[in-house]
Design an enzyme around this catalytic site. Structure first.
Site, PDB file in Angstrom:
ATOM      1  N   LYS A  62     -10.503   1.226  -2.528  1.00  0.00           N
ATOM      2  CA  LYS A  62     -10.772   0.023  -1.741  1.00  0.00           C
ATOM      3  C   LYS A  62     -10.020  -1.140  -2.363  1.00  0.00           C
ATOM      4  O   LYS A  62      -9.787  -1.175  -3.568  1.00  0.00           O
ATOM      5  CB  LYS A  62     -12.263  -0.260  -1.611  1.00  0.00           C
ATOM      6  CG  LYS A  62     -13.017  -0.619  -2.842  1.00  0.00           C
ATOM      7  CD  LYS A  62     -14.481  -0.836  -2.440  1.00  0.00           C
ATOM      8  CE  LYS A  62     -15.448  -0.966  -3.575  1.00  0.00           C
ATOM      9  NZ  LYS A  62     -15.062  -1.801  -4.676  1.00  0.00           N
ATOM     10  N   GLY A  63      -9.581  -2.036  -1.490  1.00  0.00           N
ATOM     11  CA  GLY A  63      -8.819  -3.204  -1.972  1.00  0.00           C
ATOM     12  C   GLY A  63      -9.588  -4.452  -1.616  1.00  0.00           C
ATOM     13  O   GLY A  63     -10.751  -4.388  -1.230  1.00  0.00           O
ATOM     14  N   LYS A  64      -8.910  -5.565  -1.710  1.00  0.00           N
ATOM     15  CA  LYS A  64      -9.547  -6.861  -1.448  1.00  0.00           C
ATOM     16  C   LYS A  64     -10.052  -6.899  -0.001  1.00  0.00           C
ATOM     17  O   LYS A  64     -11.139  -7.365   0.282  1.00  0.00           O
ATOM     18  CB  LYS A  64      -8.497  -7.964  -1.661  1.00  0.00           C
ATOM     19  CG  LYS A  64      -9.042  -9.236  -2.252  1.00  0.00           C
ATOM     20  CD  LYS A  64      -7.880 -10.097  -2.739  1.00  0.00           C
ATOM     21  CE  LYS A  64      -8.191 -11.575  -2.605  1.00  0.00           C
ATOM     22  NZ  LYS A  64      -6.949 -12.359  -2.708  1.00  0.00           N
ATOM     23  N   PHE A  65      -9.238  -6.399   0.920  1.00  0.00           N
ATOM     24  CA  PHE A  65      -9.594  -6.576   2.337  1.00  0.00           C
ATOM     25  C   PHE A  65      -9.959  -5.287   3.034  1.00  0.00           C
ATOM     26  O   PHE A  65     -10.316  -5.299   4.181  1.00  0.00           O
ATOM     27  CB  PHE A  65      -8.422  -7.222   3.086  1.00  0.00           C
ATOM     28  CG  PHE A  65      -8.166  -8.616   2.635  1.00  0.00           C
ATOM     29  CD1 PHE A  65      -7.112  -8.902   1.792  1.00  0.00           C
ATOM     30  CD2 PHE A  65      -9.051  -9.631   2.965  1.00  0.00           C
ATOM     31  CE1 PHE A  65      -6.906 -10.185   1.331  1.00  0.00           C
ATOM     32  CE2 PHE A  65      -8.853 -10.916   2.505  1.00  0.00           C
ATOM     33  CZ  PHE A  65      -7.780 -11.194   1.684  1.00  0.00           C
ATOM     34  N   GLY A  66      -9.815  -4.160   2.373  1.00  0.00           N
ATOM     35  CA  GLY A  66     -10.037  -2.974   3.170  1.00  0.00           C
ATOM     36  C   GLY A  66     -10.448  -1.790   2.324  1.00  0.00           C
ATOM     37  O   GLY A  66     -10.454  -1.861   1.099  1.00  0.00           O
ATOM     38  N   ASP A 117       1.842  -1.166   1.073  1.00  0.00           N
ATOM     39  CA  ASP A 117       1.302  -2.530   1.164  1.00  0.00           C
ATOM     40  C   ASP A 117       2.379  -3.565   1.478  1.00  0.00           C
ATOM     41  O   ASP A 117       2.837  -4.292   0.592  1.00  0.00           O
ATOM     42  CB  ASP A 117       0.581  -2.914  -0.125  1.00  0.00           C
ATOM     43  CG  ASP A 117      -0.350  -4.092   0.161  1.00  0.00           C
ATOM     44  OD1 ASP A 117      -1.026  -4.560  -0.747  1.00  0.00           O
ATOM     45  OD2 ASP A 117      -0.371  -4.530   1.330  1.00  0.00           O
ATOM     46  N   VAL A 144      -9.931   2.592   2.195  1.00  0.00           N
ATOM     47  CA  VAL A 144      -9.088   3.651   2.750  1.00  0.00           C
ATOM     48  C   VAL A 144      -9.810   4.983   2.576  1.00  0.00           C
ATOM     49  O   VAL A 144     -10.440   5.233   1.544  1.00  0.00           O
ATOM     50  CB  VAL A 144      -7.694   3.637   2.068  1.00  0.00           C
ATOM     51  CG1 VAL A 144      -7.759   4.020   0.623  1.00  0.00           C
ATOM     52  CG2 VAL A 144      -6.724   4.507   2.816  1.00  0.00           C
ATOM     53  N   ASP A 156       6.292  -7.993  -3.013  1.00  0.00           N
ATOM     54  CA  ASP A 156       5.060  -7.763  -3.786  1.00  0.00           C
ATOM     55  C   ASP A 156       5.132  -6.439  -4.546  1.00  0.00           C
ATOM     56  O   ASP A 156       4.182  -5.658  -4.549  1.00  0.00           O
ATOM     57  CB  ASP A 156       3.850  -7.788  -2.837  1.00  0.00           C
ATOM     58  CG  ASP A 156       2.551  -8.002  -3.609  1.00  0.00           C
ATOM     59  OD1 ASP A 156       1.477  -7.784  -3.034  1.00  0.00           O
ATOM     60  OD2 ASP A 156       2.634  -8.355  -4.816  1.00  0.00           O
ATOM     61  N   ASN A 181       0.786  -1.549  -5.946  1.00  0.00           N
ATOM     62  CA  ASN A 181       1.210  -1.299  -4.553  1.00  0.00           C
ATOM     63  C   ASN A 181       2.067  -0.057  -4.426  1.00  0.00           C
ATOM     64  O   ASN A 181       2.769   0.118  -3.430  1.00  0.00           O
ATOM     65  CB  ASN A 181       2.003  -2.501  -4.026  1.00  0.00           C
ATOM     66  CG  ASN A 181       1.074  -3.659  -3.754  1.00  0.00           C
ATOM     67  OD1 ASN A 181      -0.129  -3.451  -3.592  1.00  0.00           O
ATOM     68  ND2 ASN A 181       1.607  -4.861  -3.746  1.00  0.00           N
ATOM     69  N   LYS A 188       4.705  -4.143  -7.373  1.00  0.00           N
ATOM     70  CA  LYS A 188       3.941  -4.048  -8.635  1.00  0.00           C
ATOM     71  C   LYS A 188       3.236  -2.702  -8.620  1.00  0.00           C
ATOM     72  O   LYS A 188       3.076  -2.093  -7.545  1.00  0.00           O
ATOM     73  CB  LYS A 188       2.938  -5.207  -8.746  1.00  0.00           C
ATOM     74  CG  LYS A 188       1.971  -5.311  -7.588  1.00  0.00           C
ATOM     75  CD  LYS A 188       1.127  -6.581  -7.704  1.00  0.00           C
ATOM     76  CE  LYS A 188       0.216  -6.703  -6.494  1.00  0.00           C
ATOM     77  NZ  LYS A 188      -0.550  -7.950  -6.483  1.00  0.00           N
ATOM     78  N   THR A 204      -1.929 -12.150  -9.376  1.00  0.00           N
ATOM     79  CA  THR A 204      -1.139 -12.372 -10.575  1.00  0.00           C
ATOM     80  C   THR A 204       0.271 -12.871 -10.263  1.00  0.00           C
ATOM     81  O   THR A 204       0.858 -12.524  -9.247  1.00  0.00           O
ATOM     82  CB  THR A 204      -1.009 -11.057 -11.380  1.00  0.00           C
ATOM     83  OG1 THR A 204      -0.114 -11.304 -12.446  1.00  0.00           O
ATOM     84  CG2 THR A 204      -0.451  -9.937 -10.504  1.00  0.00           C
TER      85      THR A 204
HETATM   86  C1  LIG Z   1      -7.498  -0.050   0.793  1.00  0.00           C
HETATM   87  C2  LIG Z   1      -6.901   0.420  -0.456  1.00  0.00           C
HETATM   88  C3  LIG Z   1      -5.640  -0.344  -0.714  1.00  0.00           C
HETATM   89  C4  LIG Z   1      -5.691  -1.739  -0.871  1.00  0.00           C
HETATM   90  C5  LIG Z   1      -4.528  -2.454  -1.178  1.00  0.00           C
HETATM   91  C6  LIG Z   1      -3.302  -1.797  -1.324  1.00  0.00           C
HETATM   92  C7  LIG Z   1      -3.227  -0.404  -1.157  1.00  0.00           C
HETATM   93  C8  LIG Z   1      -1.922   0.280  -1.338  1.00  0.00           C
HETATM   94  C9  LIG Z   1      -1.840   0.879  -2.702  1.00  0.00           C
HETATM   95  C10 LIG Z   1      -4.406   0.323  -0.838  1.00  0.00           C
HETATM   96  N1  LIG Z   1      -4.348   1.734  -0.664  1.00  0.00           N
HETATM   97  C11 LIG Z   1      -3.784   2.262   0.472  1.00  0.00           C
HETATM   98  O1  LIG Z   1      -3.391   1.551   1.388  1.00  0.00           O
HETATM   99  N2  LIG Z   1      -3.637   3.649   0.494  1.00  0.00           N
HETATM  100  C12 LIG Z   1      -2.899   4.291   1.452  1.00  0.00           C
HETATM  101  C13 LIG Z   1      -2.912   5.633   1.132  1.00  0.00           C
HETATM  102  C14 LIG Z   1      -3.682   5.811  -0.024  1.00  0.00           C
HETATM  103  C15 LIG Z   1      -4.118   4.569  -0.404  1.00  0.00           C
HETATM  104  C16 LIG Z   1      -3.629   7.188  -0.329  1.00  0.00           C
HETATM  105  N3  LIG Z   1      -4.150   7.931  -1.324  1.00  0.00           N
HETATM  106  C17 LIG Z   1      -5.037   7.473  -2.253  1.00  0.00           C
HETATM  107  O2  LIG Z   1      -5.473   6.331  -2.331  1.00  0.00           O
HETATM  108  C18 LIG Z   1      -5.479   8.469  -3.287  1.00  0.00           C
HETATM  109  C19 LIG Z   1      -6.298   8.023  -4.317  1.00  0.00           C
HETATM  110  C20 LIG Z   1      -6.707   8.938  -5.308  1.00  0.00           C
HETATM  111  C21 LIG Z   1      -6.300  10.270  -5.278  1.00  0.00           C
HETATM  112  N4  LIG Z   1      -6.722  11.188  -6.263  1.00  0.00           N
HETATM  113  C22 LIG Z   1      -7.303  10.573  -7.462  1.00  0.00           C
HETATM  114  C23 LIG Z   1      -7.856  11.640  -8.396  1.00  0.00           C
HETATM  115  N5  LIG Z   1      -6.850  12.656  -8.716  1.00  0.00           N
HETATM  116  C24 LIG Z   1      -7.349  13.622  -9.651  1.00  0.00           C
HETATM  117  C25 LIG Z   1      -6.392  13.304  -7.482  1.00  0.00           C
HETATM  118  C26 LIG Z   1      -5.779  12.295  -6.517  1.00  0.00           C
HETATM  119  C27 LIG Z   1      -5.467  10.692  -4.238  1.00  0.00           C
HETATM  120  C28 LIG Z   1      -5.061   9.794  -3.234  1.00  0.00           C
HETATM  121  N6  LIG Z   1      -2.838   7.743   0.627  1.00  0.00           N
HETATM  122  N7  LIG Z   1      -2.416   6.806   1.495  1.00  0.00           N
END
Ligand SMILES: CCc1cccc(CC)c1NC(=O)n1cc2c(c1)/C(=N\C(=O)c1ccc(N3CCN(C)CC3)cc1)N=N2
Length: 302
Positions: free
Chosen positions: A44-48, A177, A50, A159, A164, A161, A195
């Site tokens: 989960k992020g600031k606004f959403g 992102d 997943v 952005d 993302n 980093k 940051t």
């Molecule tokens: C809403 C969340 C958010 C907020 C802000 C920015 C972003 C982009 C990074 C995001 N994420 C987003 O958009 N996301 C789009 C995505 C996405 C996130 C994603 N996968 C995962 O988040 C994930 C996490 C853990 C995972 N495991 C962890 C444990 N391990 C042992 C096995 C693998 C495997 C996959 N696939 N498309």
């Protein structure tokens, strides 16, 4: 109300992805939540939030990102979300996370995103403290590849980093992102939040900026992969970091090898025009020296 304004603008973007071969993943015209079986939360992020999700008809696995309209309107980022959808929907590159489509209901917006099987690069970096030269150079090469594709379309990410960046099932970089991405050149209108660590001098000074901002951030990313912390760490608040960025007050620890040091310092140039180009990054000795080893390893694994 702002809600209906937001809905109508979203409908404008609702262009079906015409002409993309069905092998490229799901090609639904109209989406709705009933089409998906929702799995475990991924993050989960600031606004959403997943969630892992499966499209019922095809079994196609996606990541479903939900954003609350109320929160978007309050924090005035609906423009950024609209831009994120517009830009990311039209990108096709193996190191850029796909946005297959989007839909919304009364309360939420849903982004249908590619599932990145190995999760957040940020978690891997924190756990490893810092990456080996071989791993770091592979990631920087893939980032340069993705950025080169974006810049050819005059898209600036703005952005870059670790937070993302996701990793696909084969450990490949998936840049995501695009909430801050714009078409070049641009002047930032939205107040910076979070940051400053990754921002180049021209952005912290609020000047006009071009694609070159992503080159600076690539330099910061290379430094952080090898050292374990960004060069102008946001320790004592924004003002100190601001000064260190503006002065390019860069100290590279002695354990960083000379060729990596060379790459970092050629990217962290105050003058955007002096920053090394992405083509030069992809040909740089520190990148090339490991290239055959990661290409050999990936062919073994696949
Ligand atoms: C809403 C969340 C958010 C907020 C802000 C920015 C972003 C982009 C990074 C995001 N994420 C987003 O958009 N996301 C789009 C995505 C996405 C996130 C994603 N996968 C995962 O988040 C994930 C996490 C853990 C995972 N495991 C962890 C444990 N391990 C042992 C096995 C693998 C495997 C996959 N696939 N498309």
């Amino acid at each position: 109300t702002s809600n209906s304004k937001f809905n109508s603008s979203l409908r404008k973007i609702e262009e079906p992805i015409a002409g993309v071969p069905s092998s490229a993943g799901p090609q639904w015209r109209e989406f709705h939540i009933g089409m998906f079986e929702i799995g475990k939360p991924l993050g989960k992020g600031k606004f959403g939030r997943v969630y892992l999700a499966k499209e019922k008809k095809t079994g196609f696995i996606v990541a479903l990102k939900t954003l609350h309209k109320s929160e978007l309107v309050q924090s005035k980022i609906e423009k950024q979300v609209r831009r994120e959808i517009e830009i990311q929907s039209n990108l096709r590159h193996k190191n850029i996370l796909r946005l297959y489509g989007h839909f919304h209901d009364e309360k939420r917006i849903y982004l249908i995103l590619e599932f990145a099987g190995r999760g957040e690069l940020y978690q891997h970096l924190r756990r490893a403290k810092r990456f080996s030269e071989e791993v770091a150079s592979k990631y920087i090469f893939q980032m340069a590849n993705a950025l080169s594709y974006l810049h050819k379309k005059h898209v600036i990410h703005r952005d870059i980093k670790p937070e993302n960046i996701l990793l696909g099932i084969d450990g490949e970089i998936k840049l995501s992102d695009f909430g801050w991405s714009v078409h070049a050149p641009s002047n930032r209108r939205t107040t910076l939040c979070g940051t400053l660590d990754y921002l180049p001098p021209e952005m912290v000074e609020g000047k006009e900026h071009t694609e070159k901002v992503d080159l600076w951030s690539l330099g910061v990313l290379t430094y952080e992969f090898l050292v374990g912390a960004p060069p102008f760490e946001d320790m004592s608040g924004h003002s100190a970091t601001y000064k260190r960025i503006a002065k390019v007050d860069l100290k590279i620890p002695s354990f960083v090898p000379p060729d990596a040091r060379d790459l970092i310092s050629r990217l962290l140039q105050h003058n955007p025009e002096k920053r090394m180009s992405l083509e030069q990054v992809m040909r740089h000795p520190w990148i090339v020296k490991y290239k055959d080893s990661w290409t050999r390893k990936s062919s073994e694994s696949s």
